[in-house]
Design an enzyme around this catalytic site. Structure first.
Site, PDB file in Angstrom:
ATOM      1  N   CYS A   2      54.764  80.695  43.973  1.00  0.00           N
ATOM      2  CA  CYS A   2      53.870  81.483  43.124  1.00  0.00           C
ATOM      3  C   CYS A   2      54.308  82.940  43.048  1.00  0.00           C
ATOM      4  CB  CYS A   2      52.466  81.446  43.703  1.00  0.00           C
ATOM      5  SG  CYS A   2      51.829  79.801  43.952  1.00  0.00           S
ATOM      6  N   ARG A  27      61.469  82.462  40.735  1.00  0.00           N
ATOM      7  CA  ARG A  27      60.904  81.941  41.978  1.00  0.00           C
ATOM      8  C   ARG A  27      60.511  80.469  41.842  1.00  0.00           C
ATOM      9  NH1 ARG A  27      58.533  86.261  45.307  1.00  0.00           N
ATOM     10  NH2 ARG A  27      56.936  84.826  45.982  1.00  0.00           N
ATOM     11  N   TRP A  76      53.040  77.644  41.558  1.00  0.00           N
ATOM     12  CA  TRP A  76      53.890  76.533  41.985  1.00  0.00           C
ATOM     13  C   TRP A  76      52.975  75.619  42.787  1.00  0.00           C
ATOM     14  CZ3 TRP A  76      55.944  74.775  46.795  1.00  0.00           C
ATOM     15  CH2 TRP A  76      57.073  73.954  46.687  1.00  0.00           C
ATOM     16  N   ASN A 102      48.492  83.858  46.085  1.00  0.00           N
ATOM     17  CA  ASN A 102      49.695  83.171  46.592  1.00  0.00           C
ATOM     18  C   ASN A 102      49.416  82.764  48.030  1.00  0.00           C
ATOM     19  OD1 ASN A 102      50.995  83.839  44.282  1.00  0.00           O
ATOM     20  ND2 ASN A 102      52.562  85.127  45.231  1.00  0.00           N
ATOM     21  N   GLY A 103      49.970  81.645  48.447  1.00  0.00           N
ATOM     22  CA  GLY A 103      49.755  81.217  49.832  1.00  0.00           C
ATOM     23  C   GLY A 103      48.870  79.989  49.872  1.00  0.00           C
ATOM     24  N   GLU A 487      76.819  72.281  52.381  1.00  0.00           N
ATOM     25  CA  GLU A 487      76.396  73.234  51.359  1.00  0.00           C
ATOM     26  C   GLU A 487      76.817  72.767  49.953  1.00  0.00           C
ATOM     27  OE1 GLU A 487      74.361  75.500  51.107  1.00  0.00           O
ATOM     28  OE2 GLU A 487      74.958  76.747  49.433  1.00  0.00           O
ATOM     29  N   LYS A 491      74.199  72.081  46.964  1.00  0.00           N
ATOM     30  CA  LYS A 491      74.277  72.730  45.645  1.00  0.00           C
ATOM     31  C   LYS A 491      74.173  71.687  44.547  1.00  0.00           C
ATOM     32  CE  LYS A 491      73.532  75.978  46.244  1.00  0.00           C
ATOM     33  NZ  LYS A 491      73.257  76.469  47.526  1.00  0.00           N
ATOM     34  N   GLU A 494      70.633  70.098  44.342  1.00  0.00           N
ATOM     35  CA  GLU A 494      69.617  71.067  43.901  1.00  0.00           C
ATOM     36  C   GLU A 494      69.591  71.229  42.384  1.00  0.00           C
ATOM     37  OE1 GLU A 494      68.951  74.714  47.018  1.00  0.00           O
ATOM     38  OE2 GLU A 494      70.922  74.572  46.137  1.00  0.00           O
ATOM     39  N   HIS A 510      81.377  55.847  60.280  1.00  0.00           N
ATOM     40  CA  HIS A 510      80.156  55.374  60.941  1.00  0.00           C
ATOM     41  C   HIS A 510      79.021  55.131  59.955  1.00  0.00           C
ATOM     42  CE1 HIS A 510      82.018  55.980  64.789  1.00  0.00           C
ATOM     43  NE2 HIS A 510      82.319  57.226  64.471  1.00  0.00           N
ATOM     44  N   LYS A 609      62.628  79.665  44.734  1.00  0.00           N
ATOM     45  CA  LYS A 609      63.598  80.584  45.320  1.00  0.00           C
ATOM     46  C   LYS A 609      63.154  81.025  46.702  1.00  0.00           C
ATOM     47  CE  LYS A 609      67.176  83.229  45.296  1.00  0.00           C
ATOM     48  NZ  LYS A 609      68.409  82.482  45.618  1.00  0.00           N
TER      49      LYS A 609
END
Ligand code: G6P
Length: 614
Positions: A2, A27, A76, A102-103, A487, A491, A494, A510, A609
Site C-alpha cells: 500500500c 510498490r 495491496w 497502510n499496515g 537470484e 528474477k 518474478e 539428487h 516492492k
C-alpha cells in the site's frame, strides 16, 4: 504494498494526489482512491489503476473545484479481495471522517465485533475500516475533543502496524497522521505540506522532509506541523534533505525502470565504492561502521538476515566473509529468524540487508537480534529508512532509488558492500595488505567489465526469443555462483511467471535431473574457477538427457561452446567477484523473456516492492 499520499496547501489537491499515487505505483497495488476536503468530504475509489481513477475523478473534481486538502491511497490486498469497496479511503457513516491506512490491524476482528454490536455497519472486508469507526465512536462519546485527540485515543485500542492519515470536515484544515511499523514522511513546502509513505511522491515538490518514527502522531496544517508520541509527548524532529532528484526516479529513455536500473549498474558500482575504496592508500574507508570495526572483527559468528533478493546477496556475503575474514557466517531468512527463538547473543553480529529498509520481517529480525544483545549492523539502500535508523551501525548502498519491483542494481550494490566489508574484516587479521590491494584493484575494474556485459543485450534478447515459451527453467551454479543461480531463477519467476529453480550444480543429480528433457532449458554459470571441470560434467549430464544448455562462461573458453547450445561470454574475474558479473546476463535474460511474453516487468502481478506486512 500500500501507498499513502496526503496534501494540504494552496494547490488543487486532486492532481497532486493522483501524481503522487502514480509515483507510488512501483510498490505494487490493486486498487486506489482519494478523498478531497472542501467544506464536505468526497471520496472516489476503485479497483484497478491510478490511471483509471484519474479518469473517473474528473467529475468529482468538477463537483469539488478548489479542494486544497486531500489524501490518497494505493491498496495491496491483505484482508478482503481487491475491489471498489475494499479500496481506501474509508468513511464513517456520517461521511465526515476519512481514513487511509497502510499496515495490518491485527486485532481487527475483535474490534469489528465490538463495533458491530454497537450498531456500526461495515462496508468493506478490510481490517482498516475499523479505524474510521473507532475514531467515530470516540468522537461521538466526547464531541468536545479534537481530531488529533480522538485519533490518538483510537490508536490506543489498535494492535498491529499502521501508517495512517485521517481527515474530517469537522476540522477542515488539518491532516492527522500516525505511524507504527509502516513508514510515513512529511514533505515541507512553502505554505504547503506533503505526506507520503516514501519520498518518491514528495521529491518533485520539495527536498525537505521529516521522517516520522514509530509511535509518533503528527498534525499537519497549512501553517506547519507538530509531532508528538501516541502518549502525547512533544517530539523534536530533524529536517532531512533528500539527495535524489526526480530525474533519477524517471525512466530516462528506457522502456522500463527495470531495464534502466540494469543498465545503471556500472555507474552504481562506482557510486557504491566512491570515497570508500582508497586504492592509492591501499585501504577501505567505511564511515558507517568505522567505530565498530574492532567489535565486528571480534565477532564469534555473523548472522545475516534478509528477504528475497537481499537474502541472495546475504548468501554471497557468507561466502565472501568466510573466504576472506574466516569468521563463521550463517544466513537466515528474516521471517524464519524472528520466529524460531534463535541462539544469538552479545558475541554475535547480526547484519540485516534490505534495499527498502522497511521490509517487515527484516525489521522484526533486527529487533529480535537487538533484544538478544547482538551488535546489529544494516546494509540498506533507502536513506532514512526504518532499518537504517534502528541499526547500531551500517552502510548505505547508494544505488539510488530502485523503482522496478524486481531488484537488480540494489543487489549488485549489496554484493559490493559485502565484498568491501569482508575485506575490511580481514585487514590485519587473515589476509595481507598486498592481497587486500589486489582485491581492491580487481573490485575497481568491475564497473567497466559490467558495462561490457551490457553490450551483449542484443545477443541475450535473441536467446530470450528462443526460450520465451518455456514452462520451467533450471539455473545451476557452484560456490560463489550458487546464490547467483538462485537470484537468476527468482528474477525469471518474478517477472515472467515461468517456473524456475536455482540449485547448486552438484545437487542436480539428487532430484532436478529427473525433470530434464528436450523442453527444459538449463542455465549453467560455468566460469573458470575451482569447480569448472565439475560443472562441465554436469553440462554433459544435461546434454545426454537432451536438456537445452545455456552457459555463462568466461571470454576465450572454447571448450564450452562445444557443449552448450548458447554461450554468453563475460570478462575474466576471480571467483569471489564473479557474482557481480554473472548476475547481469541473468537479469537481462529474465527481462527480455518477460517483455516478449507481454508481462508488466516493472509491476509484476501479486508482488510488491516493499513488503511492509508479514
Ligand atoms: C520484495 C521485493 C524483492 C525484495 C524483497 C526484500 O519481495 O519484491 O525485490 O528483494 O522484497 O526487500 P528489501 O527491501 O528488504 O531488500
Amino acid at each position: 504494498m500500500c501507498g499513502i499520499v496526503g496534501y494540504i496547501g494552496w494547490q488543487d489537491a486532486a492532481p497532486v494526489l493522483l501524481k503522487g499515487l502514480k509515483r507510488l505505483e512501483y510498490r505494487g497495488y490493486d486498487s486506489a482512491g482519494i478523498a478531497l476536503l472542501n467544506g464536505t468530504l468526497s471520496v472516489m475509489k476503485q479497483k484497478g489503476s491510478v490511471g483509471g481513477l484519474e479518469t473517473d475523478t474528473h467529475t468529482l473534481r468538477q463537483e469539488m473545484p478548489g479542494a486544497t486538502l486531500g489524501i490518497g491511497h494505493t491498496r495491496w490486498a491483505t484482508h478482503g479481495e481487491p475491489s471498489d469497496r475494499n479500496a481506501h479511503p474509508h468513511l464513517n457513516a456520517a461521511g465526515d471522517i476519512a481514513v487511509i491506512h497502510n499496515g495490518i490491524v491485527e486485532n481487527f476482528s475483535a474490534l469489528k465485533q465490538e463495533l458491530v454490536s454497537q450498531g456500526y455497519v461495515f462496508l468493506s472486508e478490510t481490517d482498516s475500516e475499523v479505524l474510521v469507526h473507532l475514531i467515530d465512536r470516540i468522537w461521538k462519546s466526547e464531541p468536545s475533543l479534537d481530531l488529533e485527540t480522538v485519533t490518538r485515543s483510537a490508536l490506543r485500542h489498535v494492535e498491529g502496524a499502521y501508517g495512517l492519515c485521517v481527515i474530517s470536515s469537522r476540522e477542515p484544515d488539518k491532516i492527522v497522521v500516525a505511524r507504527k511499523g509502516s513508514p510515513l514522511v512529511i514533505g515541507i513546502g512553502i505554505g504547503e505540506f506533503f505526506i507520503a509513505s516514501d519520498a518518491a511522491p514528495i521529491v518533485e515538490h520539495t527536498n525537505k522532509v521529516v521522517y516520522l518514527s514509530d509511535g509518533e502522531l503528527a498534525v499537519v496544517t497549512r501553517e506547519g506541523y507538530s509531532i508528538k508520541t501516541i502518549e502525547n509527548v512533544e517530539q523534536e524532529k530533524i529536517v532531512t534533505e533528500l539527495d535524489f532528484s526526480l530525474e533519477k526516479i524517471e525512466k530516462g529513455g528506457f522502456e522500463h525502470f527495470m531495464l534502466k536500473e540494469i543498465f545503471e549498474q556500472p555507474a552504481v558500482m562506482h557510486d557504491v565504492m566512491r570515497g570508500r575504496v582508497r586504492l592509492e592508500e591501499g585501504r577501505l574507508c567505511l564511515g558507517g561502521i568505522e567505530d565498530y570495526l574492532d567489535r565486528l572483527k571480534q565477532a564469534k559468528r555473523i548472522v545475516i538476515c534478509a528477504c528475497g533478493t537481499s537474502w541472495h546477496a546475504g548468501l554471497i556475503g557468507e561466502y565472501l566473509i568466510e573466504e576472506f575474514a574466516r569468521i563463521p557466517v550463517e544466513v537466515d531468512y528474516a521471517s524464519e529468524f524472528r520466529y524460531r527463538n534463535p541462539i544469538v547473543g552479545v558475541d554475535d553480529v547480526v547484519i540485516v540487508i534490505s534495499q527498502s529498509g522497511e521490509t517487515a520481517d527484516t525489521l522484526a529480525a533486527l529487533r529480535t537480534a537487538k533484544e538478544k544483545g547482538a551488535l546489529v549492523m544494516g546494509i540498506c539502500n533507502v536513506v532514512g529508512s526504518t532499518i537504517a535508523r534502528e541499526t547500531l551501525c551500517g552502510m548505505y548502498t547508494h544505488a539510488g532509488p530502485e523503482v522496478g519491483v524486481a531488484s537488480t542494481k540494489a543487489f549488485t550494490a549489496q554484493v559490493i558492500m559485502l565484498y568491501m566489508l569482508a575485506l575490511a574484516l580481514s585487514k590485519g587479521r587473515t589476509i595481507s595488505n598486498e592481497e587486500i590491494v589486489l582485491n581492491l584493484k580487481e573490485l575497481v575494474s568491475i564497473p567497466e567489465k559490467a558495462a561490457r556485459i551490457l553490450e551483449l543485450d542484443g545477443q541475450i534478447k535473441s536467446i530470450a526469443e528462443r526460450f520465451k515459451d518455456a514452462k520451467n527453467v533450471l539455473y545451476l551454479g557452484r560456490g560463489f555462483n550458487f546464490p547467483v543461480a538462485l537470484e537468476g531463477a527468482l528474477k525469471l519467476k518474478e517477472i515472467s511467471y515461468i517456473h524456475a529453480e536455482g540449485y547448486p550444480a552438484a545437487e542436480m543429480k539428487h532430484g532436478p535431473i529427473a525433470l530434464i528433457d528436450e523442453d527444459m532449458p538449463v542455465i549453467f554459470i560455468a566460469t573458470r574457477d575451482n569447480t569448472y571441470t565439475k560443472i562441465l560434467s554436469n553440462i554433459e549430464e544435461v546434454r545426454s538427457r537432451k536438456g537445452r544448455v545455456i552457459a555463462i562462461a568466461n571470454e576465450g573458453d572454447q571448450e564450452i561452446s562445444r557443449l552448450a547450445e548458447h554461450v554468453i561470454y563475460i570478462p575474466q574475474a576471480s571467483g569471489p567477484i564473479t557474482p557481480l558479473l554473472t548476475v547481469i546476463p541473468l537479469q537481462l535474460l529474465a527481462y527480455h523473456i518477460a517483455t516478449l511474453r507481454g508481462c508488466n516487468v516493472d509491476r509484476p502481478r501479486n508482488l510488491a516492492k516493499s513488503v511492509t506486512v508479514e
